[in-house]
Design a protein around this motif. Structure first.
Motif, PDB file in Angstrom:
ATOM      1  N   ILE A 103       0.854  -1.198   0.000  1.00 46.54           N
ATOM      2  CA  ILE A 103       0.000   0.000   0.000  1.00 46.54           C
ATOM      3  C   ILE A 103       0.885   1.241   0.000  1.00 46.54           C
ATOM      4  CG2 ILE A 103      -1.819   1.257   1.222  1.00 46.54           C
ATOM      5  CD1 ILE A 103      -2.619  -1.586   0.230  1.00 46.54           C
ATOM      6  N   GLU A 104       0.652   2.104  -0.974  1.00 41.95           N
ATOM      7  CA  GLU A 104       1.472   3.304  -1.066  1.00 41.95           C
ATOM      8  C   GLU A 104       1.166   4.279   0.066  1.00 41.95           C
ATOM      9  OE1 GLU A 104       2.167   5.358  -5.120  1.00 41.95           O
ATOM     10  OE2 GLU A 104       2.256   3.166  -5.332  1.00 41.95           O
ATOM     11  N   GLN A 105       2.208   4.802   0.682  1.00 48.12           N
ATOM     12  CA  GLN A 105       2.032   5.670   1.841  1.00 48.12           C
ATOM     13  C   GLN A 105       1.839   7.129   1.428  1.00 48.12           C
ATOM     14  OE1 GLN A 105       2.258   4.155   5.266  1.00 48.12           O
ATOM     15  NE2 GLN A 105       1.585   2.733   3.701  1.00 48.12           N
ATOM     16  N   ASN A 106       1.235   7.860   2.335  1.00 48.88           N
ATOM     17  CA  ASN A 106       1.015   9.286   2.121  1.00 48.88           C
ATOM     18  C   ASN A 106       2.287  10.024   2.535  1.00 48.88           C
ATOM     19  OD1 ASN A 106       0.228  12.005   3.510  1.00 48.88           O
ATOM     20  ND2 ASN A 106      -1.446  11.570   2.140  1.00 48.88           N
ATOM     21  N   HIS A 107       3.169  10.222   1.567  1.00 44.76           N
ATOM     22  CA  HIS A 107       4.478  10.765   1.931  1.00 44.76           C
ATOM     23  C   HIS A 107       4.441  12.238   2.299  1.00 44.76           C
ATOM     24  CE1 HIS A 107       6.417   7.032   1.205  1.00 44.76           C
ATOM     25  NE2 HIS A 107       5.987   6.970  -0.036  1.00 44.76           N
ATOM     26  N   GLN A 108       3.419  12.951   1.840  1.00 47.00           N
ATOM     27  CA  GLN A 108       3.358  14.379   2.206  1.00 47.00           C
ATOM     28  C   GLN A 108       2.895  14.555   3.644  1.00 47.00           C
ATOM     29  OE1 GLN A 108       1.739  12.834  -0.492  1.00 47.00           O
ATOM     30  NE2 GLN A 108       0.679  14.505  -1.536  1.00 47.00           N
ATOM     31  N   LYS A 109       2.535  13.425   4.285  1.00 46.16           N
ATOM     32  CA  LYS A 109       2.105  13.486   5.692  1.00 46.16           C
ATOM     33  C   LYS A 109       0.970  14.478   5.872  1.00 46.16           C
ATOM     34  CE  LYS A 109       4.334  11.091   8.948  1.00 46.16           C
ATOM     35  NZ  LYS A 109       3.577  10.334   9.939  1.00 46.16           N
ATOM     36  N   GLN A 110      -0.021  14.424   5.014  1.00 47.90           N
ATOM     37  CA  GLN A 110      -1.147  15.336   5.164  1.00 47.90           C
ATOM     38  C   GLN A 110      -1.845  15.093   6.496  1.00 47.90           C
ATOM     39  OE1 GLN A 110      -2.573  14.163   1.408  1.00 47.90           O
ATOM     40  NE2 GLN A 110      -2.886  16.273   0.744  1.00 47.90           N
ATOM     41  N   LYS A 111      -2.482  16.146   6.992  1.00 43.24           N
ATOM     42  CA  LYS A 111      -3.119  16.021   8.301  1.00 43.24           C
ATOM     43  C   LYS A 111      -4.625  15.847   8.148  1.00 43.24           C
ATOM     44  CE  LYS A 111      -3.409  18.302  12.743  1.00 43.24           C
ATOM     45  NZ  LYS A 111      -2.716  19.247  13.609  1.00 43.24           N
ATOM     46  N   VAL A 112      -5.141  14.817   8.769  1.00 43.29           N
ATOM     47  CA  VAL A 112      -6.586  14.658   8.738  1.00 43.29           C
ATOM     48  C   VAL A 112      -7.150  14.641  10.157  1.00 43.29           C
ATOM     49  CG1 VAL A 112      -6.054  12.357   7.863  1.00 43.29           C
ATOM     50  CG2 VAL A 112      -8.357  12.886   8.299  1.00 43.29           C
ATOM     51  N   ILE A 113      -8.226  15.378  10.328  1.00 38.93           N
ATOM     52  CA  ILE A 113      -8.921  15.379  11.617  1.00 38.93           C
ATOM     53  C   ILE A 113     -10.167  14.530  11.474  1.00 38.93           C
ATOM     54  CG2 ILE A 113     -10.209  16.790  13.277  1.00 38.93           C
ATOM     55  CD1 ILE A 113      -8.265  19.034  12.775  1.00 38.93           C
ATOM     56  N   VAL A 114     -10.288  13.527  12.318  1.00 40.37           N
ATOM     57  CA  VAL A 114     -11.505  12.718  12.309  1.00 40.37           C
ATOM     58  C   VAL A 114     -12.228  13.012  13.618  1.00 40.37           C
ATOM     59  CG1 VAL A 114     -12.472  10.420  11.996  1.00 40.37           C
ATOM     60  CG2 VAL A 114     -10.212  10.931  11.075  1.00 40.37           C
ATOM     61  N   GLU A 115     -13.400  13.616  13.501  1.00 40.31           N
ATOM     62  CA  GLU A 115     -14.181  13.920  14.702  1.00 40.31           C
ATOM     63  C   GLU A 115     -15.271  12.874  14.831  1.00 40.31           C
ATOM     64  OE1 GLU A 115     -16.697  17.737  15.468  1.00 40.31           O
ATOM     65  OE2 GLU A 115     -17.787  15.851  15.630  1.00 40.31           O
ATOM     66  N   PHE A 116     -15.236  12.144  15.928  1.00 43.26           N
ATOM     67  CA  PHE A 116     -16.255  11.101  16.086  1.00 43.26           C
ATOM     68  C   PHE A 116     -16.592  10.848  17.546  1.00 43.26           C
ATOM     69  CE2 PHE A 116     -13.494   7.408  17.248  1.00 43.26           C
ATOM     70  CZ  PHE A 116     -12.239   7.891  16.901  1.00 43.26           C
ATOM     71  N   SER A 117     -17.605  10.039  17.744  1.00 42.38           N
ATOM     72  CA  SER A 117     -18.167   9.675  19.053  1.00 42.38           C
ATOM     73  C   SER A 117     -18.999  10.824  19.622  1.00 42.38           C
ATOM     74  CB  SER A 117     -17.091   9.230  20.041  1.00 42.38           C
ATOM     75  OG  SER A 117     -17.721   8.540  21.098  1.00 42.38           O
ATOM     76  N   SER A 118     -18.328  11.828  20.188  1.00 43.96           N
ATOM     77  CA  SER A 118     -18.971  13.082  20.595  1.00 43.96           C
ATOM     78  C   SER A 118     -20.284  12.952  21.371  1.00 43.96           C
ATOM     79  CB  SER A 118     -19.197  13.978  19.365  1.00 43.96           C
ATOM     80  OG  SER A 118     -18.011  14.102  18.629  1.00 43.96           O
ATOM     81  N   PRO A 119     -20.250  12.236  22.501  1.00 42.74           N
ATOM     82  CA  PRO A 119     -21.455  12.152  23.330  1.00 42.74           C
ATOM     83  C   PRO A 119     -21.664  13.431  24.145  1.00 42.74           C
ATOM     84  CG  PRO A 119     -19.664  10.979  24.390  1.00 42.74           C
ATOM     85  CD  PRO A 119     -19.126  11.472  23.069  1.00 42.74           C
ATOM     86  N   ASN A 120     -22.742  13.450  24.909  1.00 43.79           N
ATOM     87  CA  ASN A 120     -23.041  14.636  25.708  1.00 43.79           C
ATOM     88  C   ASN A 120     -22.851  14.351  27.184  1.00 43.79           C
ATOM     89  OD1 ASN A 120     -23.859  16.108  23.368  1.00 43.79           O
ATOM     90  ND2 ASN A 120     -25.713  14.850  23.374  1.00 43.79           N
ATOM     91  N   ILE A 121     -22.225  15.300  27.859  1.00 47.18           N
ATOM     92  CA  ILE A 121     -21.992  15.169  29.297  1.00 47.18           C
ATOM     93  C   ILE A 121     -23.340  15.089  30.029  1.00 47.18           C
ATOM     94  CG2 ILE A 121     -21.091  16.408  31.334  1.00 47.18           C
ATOM     95  CD1 ILE A 121     -18.818  15.410  29.603  1.00 47.18           C
ATOM     96  N   ALA A 122     -23.348  14.314  31.078  1.00 46.20           N
ATOM     97  CA  ALA A 122     -24.513  14.117  31.953  1.00 46.20           C
ATOM     98  C   ALA A 122     -25.555  13.194  31.333  1.00 46.20           C
ATOM     99  CB  ALA A 122     -25.175  15.435  32.375  1.00 46.20           C
TER     100      ALA A 122
END
Ligand code: ARG
Length: 572
Positions: A103-122
């Motif tokens: 599998i070819e790697q992402n050599h530019q090391k791009q940044k990805v933000i994965v926002e998940f789960s995100s429950p609510n307090i209480a």
């Protein structure tokens, strides 16, 4: 390694004088790949498509014999290609020795933000959060495997009016909680939440005190902040219990994190001329958004009482992720119900100049409901039904029952380990193998089956290979000295499918659909079973190369499951 499709396209294009269009064959009798250009070329050149295809077939067979064993013209002018077995074997040799399985790697090391789960307090995590958690974890792992820089964010709901209610309630009615005299579980916290909500709804004086408490919290009043932190801590323990059980890791960065930025974000939107006052509220009206009564639908940044909204926080969060985190790709994972909200946030922030699609890719990854086997919506939200954690423990328990029966002599601790791997793996796989926007039916019986498209069946193939190695009694280092050799059609089919691992991952990355990978693994275990049925491994004259093919299968199964967040077992 490039895909075989790309390799073929590169070799065939010069023969055509235009870019070749190669696709996978739809059926084994049509070969492995097909070239589709003849029909279009025939139109352009006003010639017979079959004549063009015949000519091309000759050229391919003569010029590309290293890669193509034979080509056949079919139908109106398709050219079916059968790959050279030696070429495929060479490719697999490279793959099995590569740490990343080609599998070819992402050599530019791009940044990805994965926002998940995100429950609510209480409040407890509910099944929607479970789906977000499972899908998000798989997507984050995929990007990690590709060597992106991945930031996994948990956007917990830890800010807003509900804290005013809770703070006022605890102050007035549960003093001993505040001085630490009473241990509070998540269940108890939920009970307090419900009681405070009830008071809030019926008692105007309490409502006023609750609203004052929000203002105090926002002004970072020391005592209010302390109570707020205590509430968050209690919830966090509950969330972490689930994350630990599922092996999920996240950086918590809740709504409160963005609170100090909201004022500025509003001011910037105003400066851009995006904000209109409506009934004292600061709103953004975007073209194309209408209410059910066909009136313009506003996105409210600041309410008339000065309070900010869920949307405002998302505007600030997006700005922060692009401007400060310098993300190249941002992925939000929530249920389909939030589609409109995110569409408006993405549009408004683009208008505000916070991002542009040329520089950043932003995706809202959505998913459908979780249903009971009777087709009704599964609910764990209000705690009336079973809690999410019980749901997971139940799957583990069921898996334990199965193993106790199958392997009565195993020590308890090993059974426990296996039950956890299979119980959580089954839940994850059942979720991920559903096309995510479809509703998914939660059935213990189905997800724990040893046959079919389940985690259990795939892990079982893995274990089967393990026992082949045991039977052969050779060590892996020895096997890896051998070279691939493919003869039998079942061997070729397995080899070809293995070489398409990169295609499956690529599809999952582009479409952000984990079921692309589950389908691939399911087919892989099918191909392996056919190979195992048709080709003797241990004791045959082909033992070494066939063991090598088993090794590669095992590596791909393990890596594939690993991306889905599922562990493997050594026996079962
Ligand atoms: N806490 C929200 C909920 O439970 C999900 C948050 C989604 N993420 C976001 N950036 N708005 O529904």
């Amino acid at each position: 390694m490039r895909s075989i499709k790309e390799i073929l396209e590169e070799k065939i294009s010069p023969l055509l004088g235009t870019s070749a269009e190669v696709t996978r064959s739809t059926r084994p009798e049509f070969g492995h790949y097909q070239v589709n250009n003849a029909m279009k070329l025939a139109k352009e050149r006003k010639q017979n498509p079959r004549a063009i295809a015949m000519e091309l077939k000759e050229q391919i067979e003569q010029g590309l014999s290293e890669w193509v064993e034979k080509a056949e013209v079919a139908g109106p002018g398709f050219i079916n290609l059968h790959l050279q077995k030696s070429f495929l074997a060479k490719e697999l040799d490279e793959m099995v020795r590569d740490r990343h399985l080609g599998i070819e790697q992402n050599h530019q090391k791009q940044k990805v933000i994965v926002e998940f789960s995100s429950p609510n307090i209480a409040k407890p995590l509910h099944v929607g959060h479970l789906r977000s958690t499972i899908i998000g974890e798989a997507i984050a792992r995929l990007f990690e495997f590709y060597d992106y820089e991945v930031l996994r964010l948990n956007h917990v709901g830890d800010w807003g009016t509900q804290f005013g209610m809770l703070i006022a309630y605890l102050r007035e009615q549960q003093k001993e909680v505040l001085d630490g005299g009473l241990q509070v579980s998540c269940d108890l916290l939920l009970k307090f939440y419900k009681e405070s909500k009830q008071l809030f709804d019926v008692d105007p004086a309490f409502k006023k005190r609750a609203q004052e408490s929000v203002v105090e919290l926002q002004a970072r009043d020391e005592e209010s902040v302390k109570i707020w932190e205590r509430i968050c801590d209690i919830s966090r323990q509950g969330f972490n219990e689930i994350y630990d059980l599922l092996g999920v890791h996240l950086v918590e960065r809740g709504e409160s994190f963005y609170n100090p930025m909201l004022q500025e974000v509003c001011a910037e939107c105003e400066k851009e001329g995006l904000v209109t006052e409506s009934d004292g509220a600061k709103c953004i009206f975007l073209e194309g958004y209408k209410t059910q009564e066909d009136k313009p639908l506003p996105m409210i940044l600041q309410k008339s009482d000065g309070g900010f909204n869920y949307s405002t926080t998302d505007v600030a969060a997006l700005r922060h992720r692009v401007r400060d985190e310098k993300a190249d790709w941002i992925i939000y994972i929530t249920d389909l119900g939030q589609q409109l909200h995110f569409k408006m946030v993405f549009d408004a922030t683009q208008k505000a100049g916070y991002w542009s699609p040329e520089k950043v890719r932003i995706d809202h990854v959505t998913f459908g409901l979780v249903l009971n086997p009777d087709g009704k919506k599964m609910k764990t939200r209000e705690g009336d039904n079973e809690q999410l954690i019980d749901l997971i423990y139940r799957a583990i328990d069921k898996a334990k029952g199965i193993f106790k029966e199958r392997l009565p002599d195993l020590p308890e601790s090993e059974i426990d380990h296996m039950a956890r791997v299979i119980g959580t793996g089954a839940i994850k796989y059942a979720d991920l193998s559903t096309k995510r926007n479809n509703d998914y039916i939660f059935s213990y019986d189905k997800m724990l089956q040893f046959e079919g498209n389940t985690a259990v069946a795939i892990i079982y193939s893995y274990v089967r290979i393990q026992s082949i190695f045991k039977k052969a009694g050779v060590d892996l280092a020895e096997v890896e000295k051998a070279q691939m050799a493919l003869e039998h059609p079942s061997e070729v089919a397995l080899g070809l499918h293995l070489r398409r691992f990169s295609d499956a991952l690529e599809a999952m990355r582009e479409e952000l659909l984990p079921n692309r990978l589950t389908e691939y693994l399911y087919e892989l275990s099918d191909h392996f079973n056919a190979f195992f049925r048709d080709c003797q491994v241990v004791g045959s004259s082909e033992e070494k190369p066939r063991l090598l093919l088993c090794t590669l299968t095992q590596k791909v199964l393990k890596q594939g499951l690993n991306i889905l967040g599922i562990e493997t077992l050594e026996r079962m």
